[in-house]
Write an enzyme that holds these catalytic residues in place. Structure first.
Site, PDB file in Angstrom:
ATOM      1  N   ASN A  28       0.850  -1.196   0.000  1.00  0.00           N
ATOM      2  CA  ASN A  28       0.000   0.000   0.000  1.00  0.00           C
ATOM      3  C   ASN A  28       0.890   1.252   0.000  1.00  0.00           C
ATOM      4  OD1 ASN A  28      -2.211   1.931   1.900  1.00  0.00           O
ATOM      5  ND2 ASN A  28      -2.727   1.087  -0.083  1.00  0.00           N
ATOM      6  N   GLU A  31       3.880   8.105  -0.839  1.00  0.00           N
ATOM      7  CA  GLU A  31       5.097   8.917  -1.020  1.00  0.00           C
ATOM      8  C   GLU A  31       6.150   8.624   0.059  1.00  0.00           C
ATOM      9  OE1 GLU A  31       7.131  11.046  -2.970  1.00  0.00           O
ATOM     10  OE2 GLU A  31       5.597  10.243  -4.278  1.00  0.00           O
ATOM     11  N   HIS A  33       6.885   5.752   1.494  1.00  0.00           N
ATOM     12  CA  HIS A  33       7.664   4.577   1.080  1.00  0.00           C
ATOM     13  C   HIS A  33       8.585   4.926  -0.088  1.00  0.00           C
ATOM     14  CE1 HIS A  33       3.938   2.512   2.709  1.00  0.00           C
ATOM     15  NE2 HIS A  33       4.888   1.871   3.357  1.00  0.00           N
TER      16      HIS A  33
END
Ligand code: PAF
Length: 282
Positions: A28, A31, A33
């Site tokens: 999911n 930004e 990550h």
């Protein structure tokens, strides 16, 4: 980007790589990550990401089943970031038999704050991270400061088990209003989303008060309590709002406060059914 689910295939693919940099995730991707992927690129090559929603770190009444799973969209984002391999094991690949050997973090770090309110959480995180490290064998791994205590627990695990992995911390990415990006923000209703900014607002207010200086431990206790009361009156259910020393996450005593020990304020609170966490270094 190669997508690999089998541990042996992953090892075959990565054989001979001695500068691999790893970003473990539960998918999911947002930004926050992607900023970890970009930071990873500065610390090694190639970049390996993983997506695995780790059952071991969820309590029986937590959101394992409804945790958002958006694999195809995640793959597209990782492709754009130039990730070399996505390791996406199934539960059967990673836990083909009951995972009876587990890593238990020490009480003084593993059972406080998040560990107090999410029993078994850090044991689940450490166990999966150690296992993922064993599969990927990275030189470097990147973890976000949004999960401040998790970052410390993993650093300490690497140090105490002499794991040859350098842990690189990444700054928290925030929405324009200051809310820390999190997959769980997707659970918030429109009204809750506008209220959610109060968590970081509360931390900023505490940061300001502490920076104004000359506080005692009991002043800090009062500030923490007032923050919980404020959040409660706005409809939140706080688990904790707590000012801690950055290096061990224990409370500061008089000597710590007068020697300007670096501090961090951490909070976890529920808004409706959604539990949010955040922190701010002071
Ligand atoms: O921070 C997370 O997303 C998870 O706790 C991690 C580190 C990927 C382990 O499952």
């Amino acid at each position: 980007m190669k997508i690999i689910s089998d541990i042996q295939d992953l090892r075959d693919q990565l054989r001979g790589q001695n500068r691999a940099v790893f970003v473990p995730t539960m998918g999911n991707l947002h930004e926050g990550h992607l900023s970890l992927m970009r930071l990873a690129r500065q610390h090694g090559d190639p970049v390996i990401a993983s997506i695995f929603v780790n059952r071991l770190q969820f309590g029986p009444n937590e959101d394992f089943d409804k945790y958002p799973r958006t694999f195809d969209a995640d793959v597209e984002k990782l492709e754009k970031e130039g990730v070399y391999v996505l390791f996406a094991p199934t539960e059967n690949d990673l836990y083909p038999e009951p995972q009876e050997y587990r890593v238990e973090p020490p009480q003084n770090l593993g059972k406080i704050l998040e560990g107090e309110f999410r029993p078994g959480f850090f044991q689940g995180v450490c166990t999966v991270v150690l296992k993922l490290f064993s599969c990927v064998q990275p030189k470097v791994a990147v973890f976000g400061k949004k999960d401040y205590q998790q970052l410390m627990v993993i650093r300490q695990m690497c140090r105490q088990l002499a794991l040859p992995v350098d842990i690189v911390p990444a700054e928290t990415v925030r929405a324009e209003d200051g809310l820390a990006l999190s997959s769980r923000n997707g659970y918030l209703s429109t009204e809750e989303r506008s209220e959610a900014v109060q968590l970081i607002q509360t931390l900023k207010e505490i940061q300001e008060k502490v920076l104004q200086g000359k506080l005692t431990p009991s002043d800090i206790f009062k500030i923490e309590q007032d923050a919980c009361i404020k959040l409660s009156t706005r409809g939140w259910v706080p688990d904790y709002v707590s000012v801690r020393k950055r290096h061990d996450l224990l409370s500061a005593n008089d000597a710590d406060l007068s020697s300007n020990e670096p501090l961090v304020v951490l909070a976890a609170a529920k808004l409706g059914k959604t539990r949010l966490i955040d922190n701010l270094e002071i």
